[in-house]
Write a protein that holds these residues in place. Sequence first.
Motif, PDB file in Angstrom:
ATOM      1  N   VAL A 187       3.352  -0.608   3.729  1.00 20.65           N
ATOM      2  CA  VAL A 187       2.453   0.214   3.467  1.00 20.65           C
ATOM      3  C   VAL A 187       4.078   1.663   3.748  1.00 20.65           C
ATOM      4  N   PHE A 225       5.636  -0.035   8.126  1.00 23.68           N
ATOM      5  CA  PHE A 225       5.740   1.383   7.905  1.00 23.68           C
ATOM      6  C   PHE A 225       6.422   1.783   7.152  1.00 23.68           C
ATOM      7  N   ALA A 262      -1.223  -5.777   4.769  1.00 23.83           N
ATOM      8  CA  ALA A 262      -0.577  -5.571   3.911  1.00 23.83           C
ATOM      9  C   ALA A 262       0.810  -5.889   4.736  1.00 23.83           C
ATOM     10  N   LEU A 309      -3.476   2.507  10.193  1.00 20.92           N
ATOM     11  CA  LEU A 309      -1.902   1.145  10.422  1.00 20.92           C
ATOM     12  C   LEU A 309      -2.132   0.576  10.825  1.00 20.92           C
ATOM     13  N   VAL A 331       0.676  -1.431  -0.021  1.00 13.34           N
ATOM     14  CA  VAL A 331      -0.008  -0.185   0.215  1.00 13.34           C
ATOM     15  C   VAL A 331       0.466   1.417   0.122  1.00 13.34           C
TER      16      VAL A 331
END
Length: 408
Positions: free
Chosen positions: A167, A196, A164, A186, A108
Motif C-alpha cells: 500500500v 505500507f 495487498a 491497513l 494499492v
Amino acid sequence: MTPPTCRVCGTPLRTFLDLGDHPPSSAFPTPAEALAGAGDTVRYRLAAGACERCALVQLTGDVPHEHRPYAGYPYHSSGSSVMREHFRRTARRLLRTELHGKGDAFAVEIGCTDGVVLRTVAEAGVRHLAFEPSGYSGYHGARVHRAFLTADSAREAVAAEGRARVVYAANTVCDIADLPGLFAGLDELLAADGVFVFEDPYFGEIVRRTAFDQFYDEHRYYFTATSVRALAERFGFRLVGVERLPVHGGQLRYTLARAGRRTPAPAVAGILAEEEAGGLTDPAALAAFAGRVDRVRSDLVALLEGLRAADRTVAGYAATAKSCTVTTYCGLGPSLVPYICDSTPAKHGRLTPGARIPVRPPAAFAAPYPDYALLFAWNHADEIMAKERAFRDGGGRWILYVPEVHVV
C-alpha cells in the motif's frame, strides 16, 4: 478555552506557530463570487503544535469537512516533469522489491490523483486499485475506488481482490484526519508480510529551510521518523525503512510492516538518533523556528514595498497551496503582487484565496515579462527557472523566501 490535543493520542499540544486566520488553500473564487462576498469566506486558524508524548507535529485548527477539496481537487501529480519521473521511479522500485516474483501480487495506492504510479504498475501487469475520494476522472487507466481507506472499504477490496502486498501513498497521509481509521484499514488490507510505504514533507527539512509555507489546511501532520515510529507502534506496526527524498522541498519515505515481520534497516536507527540529538521538537528549537518565520514575513513585505515604490513590476509565479499561506500571513494583495501565473487551467480567471490576486495562464508571464517574479513553487525552482530562461536572459529577477528572502 480548551487547549488543543493530539489527534492520535489525546495528549496536550504545545503550540509553537500561529500564522493567523486563513481561507482554505484551494478555494479560488471567481471575480463574480468575490464581488458578491462569497467563494472563500470560510476561515480557520492556521497554527501548529507538537505533541508532548508522541512528538507528532500537527495543525491545531481545521477546515470543516464540507469545505475541504475532495471533489474536483486541482492538484495533478503529472503536472511536473520532475514529479512524473519521481513517481515512475518509485513504481519501478516497488515492482522490483515488493511485487515481482510474488505470484498474483496486488498493489494499492491511497490518493492517486491522476494515476502516475498506478499506470506504471498496470503496465507491468500487476493488479492494482486506488482509494481516491476526489471527483477527478483523468486517471490514465488506473482502477479507482472513490472512497477513503477505512476498515469497511478495505474489507470490500479484500473480498474482491485479496490482500495487498504493497500500500503506497504520497503527500496523502499528512492530510488524513482519522489516522486510527487509516491504520484499521491497513490492518484489514495488507498481507501478513506486506508493507505500507508513504512519503510526506519532512518536518526536519521544514525547520531547516524555514519553509513555513508547508503549513496549510491540506497538511494536517508534519512527520518525523520519531513520530512515525510512535504512530506505527501504537497500531501494531513497525517502522522498518526510511529514505530521504529531494522532492517537494525535502521529504522522508517511510516503510512500515507488521510488528515482528521485518527487521528495521540501519537507516532507521540513524535518523532516529539524529532527531534526538538535534532536539527537533524541543521548545527552544520550535521558538527559534517561529522567530525566523516572522523575519521572513518582515523582509518579504519590505522588499515588495520597496519595489513598488521604485515602480518595478512584480508578478507571482505558481498559485500553489503554499502561496495561500504566504499571501495571507504576509498580507500580500494585488497592490504588491498584481497577478500570479499558473499552469492549472481550472484556476485561470479566478482569484487566489483570501488575497484575491488574479490568476492568469502561463502565457501572461511573457506579455510582457515583469521585472521581478515571486516564486511560490520554490520546491520546483530548478525546473521552473530552466523553463523560463528567457525571463532571466531579459533581465528578470526571481524573488525567493526560502530559507530567507533573497533575489536571484
